[in-house]
Design an enzyme around this catalytic site. Structure first.
Site, PDB file in Angstrom:
ATOM      1  N   CYS A 267     -18.631   1.896   1.754  1.00 13.34           N
ATOM      2  CA  CYS A 267     -18.168   3.204   1.294  1.00 13.34           C
ATOM      3  C   CYS A 267     -17.174   3.077   0.134  1.00 13.34           C
ATOM      4  O   CYS A 267     -17.568   2.676  -0.953  1.00 13.34           O
ATOM      5  CB  CYS A 267     -17.614   4.014   2.464  1.00 13.34           C
ATOM      6  SG  CYS A 267     -17.556   5.795   2.130  1.00 13.34           S
ATOM      7  N   HIS A 350     -22.576   4.188   6.056  1.00 15.11           N
ATOM      8  CA  HIS A 350     -21.746   3.606   7.120  1.00 15.11           C
ATOM      9  C   HIS A 350     -22.626   2.913   8.153  1.00 15.11           C
ATOM     10  O   HIS A 350     -23.096   3.537   9.102  1.00 15.11           O
ATOM     11  CB  HIS A 350     -20.897   4.690   7.783  1.00 15.11           C
ATOM     12  CG  HIS A 350     -19.715   5.096   6.972  1.00 15.11           C
ATOM     13  ND1 HIS A 350     -18.486   4.490   7.100  1.00 15.11           N
ATOM     14  CD2 HIS A 350     -19.590   6.009   5.979  1.00 15.11           C
ATOM     15  CE1 HIS A 350     -17.632   5.031   6.245  1.00 15.11           C
ATOM     16  NE2 HIS A 350     -18.275   5.954   5.552  1.00 15.11           N
ATOM     17  N   GLU A 352     -21.769   0.991  10.465  1.00 18.42           N
ATOM     18  CA  GLU A 352     -21.130   0.956  11.787  1.00 18.42           C
ATOM     19  C   GLU A 352     -21.349   2.238  12.569  1.00 18.42           C
ATOM     20  O   GLU A 352     -20.993   2.319  13.746  1.00 18.42           O
ATOM     21  CB  GLU A 352     -19.631   0.691  11.626  1.00 18.42           C
ATOM     22  CG  GLU A 352     -18.771   1.899  11.288  1.00 18.42           C
ATOM     23  CD  GLU A 352     -18.913   2.388   9.858  1.00 18.42           C
ATOM     24  OE1 GLU A 352     -18.340   3.450   9.532  1.00 18.42           O
ATOM     25  OE2 GLU A 352     -19.582   1.714   9.052  1.00 18.42           O
TER      26      GLU A 352
END
Length: 377
Positions: A267, A350, A352
């Site tokens: 990001c 993202h 995660e």
């Protein structure tokens, strides 16, 4: 209690505060996730933003202490069509209104969130004010116009740590110092990584630790010389809020690190890497905020559904040493790149999740492989 959302272009949305009296301002954006409001609220990348949830019924599963992505709420406000005040979930320890009130964050409900979302899609994200003092709407519009723009705003210092830390299953803890004043490495782990924390989500650190990585988290302007003395296997650049181009000191540090260590980013970290390596950044009209954005891996053609939260994008056109690896299929913007000669790669989305699907979590074993080999991946 009556409340009003006033946008900088003069558009007004009357509603109700479900957190009591108050006033707050920020950039108004929308998130298309049906769930994940707790992770959104605690994601430091949302600092300075008021988030409108497009799904109409928010709060039904309450709040629990396990699903936070940082130690506090970072959103300036939460805007919903309807807030559920009584959650139904065995994991919940408090309601959404209680959670927001405890952190002093405003919640607005009862507005037409579809109309607000459409307005932002047409005209772009814009500054706004939410207030329970509704007698003078023109004054609220003027306040909205006086707020600082997100463009040019370097916000990492508002959410970043002040000193190095270790990551533990219970969260970050201060890192002890050695006699030479450097943070000590935690015990265990196959690889040692310095994490530049511009507002990192905790699930990134959880997944790194699960892949055998010992972590020292450091502030945004931690000197490159100190990293050299720590001798890590690699460096990671985290997510965070604001305009990447405003972080000029951070970019200069990253430029030095790219000549000496394997580096990866997510990001804001992706954007800062792009700028450090010669690219440029620009603001998206209304950003990408949600859990259902299709991203294509250009090497394999595979399409993953990704979690996203960013208002800026990076352009690496004309840089021969950098190769595009991922694109967003909604608007063809850059979602990832790698260095052709150095062990450097990054993604805009993202991997995660937290919240979102797990399609993109191959990022973490890829990072571990780069740390092991010290070669481009």
């Amino acid at each position: 209690m009556k409340a009003l959302l006033a946008l900088e272009d003069g558009t007004l949305f009357p509603g109700t505060s479900f957190t009591g009296p108050g006033e707050t301002g920020g950039e108004v954006i929308f998130n298309t996730g049906m769930t994940g409001y707790q992770e959104i609220l605690t994601d430091p990348s949302y600092f300075g933003q008021m988030v409108c949830m497009t799904y109409p019924h928010i709060g039904n599963y309450g709040i629990n202490p396990e699903d936070v992505e940082s130690g506090r709420i970072h959103c300036a406000a939460l805007i919903v069509r309807e807030c559920c005040p009584v959650p139904s979930n065995w994991r919940a320890t408090e309601s959404l209104p209680q959670y927001l009130s405890r952190h002093g964050v405003m919640g607005l409900e009862g507005i037409d969130t579809r109309a607000l979302t459409r307005h932002l899609r047409i005209h772009g994200a814009m500054r706004g004010i939410i207030s329970t003092a509704v007698d003078d709407p023109a004054a609220l519009v003027a306040k909205a116009r006086s707020l600082p723009s997100m463009e040019g705003a370097g916000l990492a210092d508002h959410v970043a740590p002040k000193a190095p830390y270790h990551w533990t299953p219970q969260g970050p803890v201060p890192a002890p110092q050695s006699q030479d004043g450097l943070p000590c490495w935690p015990e265990g782990g196959r690889f040692r990584v310095v994490v530049y924390d511009y507002g990192v989500k905790w699930n990134i650190l959880r997944l790194m630790a699960a892949h055998g990585i010992a972590i020292i988290g450091v502030p945004p302007r931690f000197p490159a010389e100190a990293v050299r003395r720590l001798s890590p296997h690699g460096v990671f650049l985290s997510n965070g809020p604001g305009d990447p181009a405003a972080l000029t000191q951070e970019i200069a540090i990253i430029r030095q690190l790219c000549d000496e260590f394997p580096v990866a980013g997510i990001c804001l970290g992706h954007q800062l890497l792009g700028l450090a390596l010669g690219g440029r950044s620009f603001k998206l009209k209304f950003g990408h905020h949600g859990v259902n954005h299709p991203v294509q891996n250009l090497a394999t053609g595979k399409i993953d559904i990704s979690s996203q939260n960013h208002g800026f994008c990076v352009d690496i056109s004309g840089l021969d040493d950098l190769e595009k690896t991922h694109i967003n299929l909604n608007d063809k913007t850059l979602e990832g790149f790698r260095h052709r000669k150095k062990p450097i790669f990054c993604v805009q989305h993202h991997p995660e999740a937290g919240p979102g699907p797990h399609d993109c979590q191959a990022f973490f074993p890829r990072f571990a492989r780069m740390l092991e080999t010290g070669a481009p991946v």
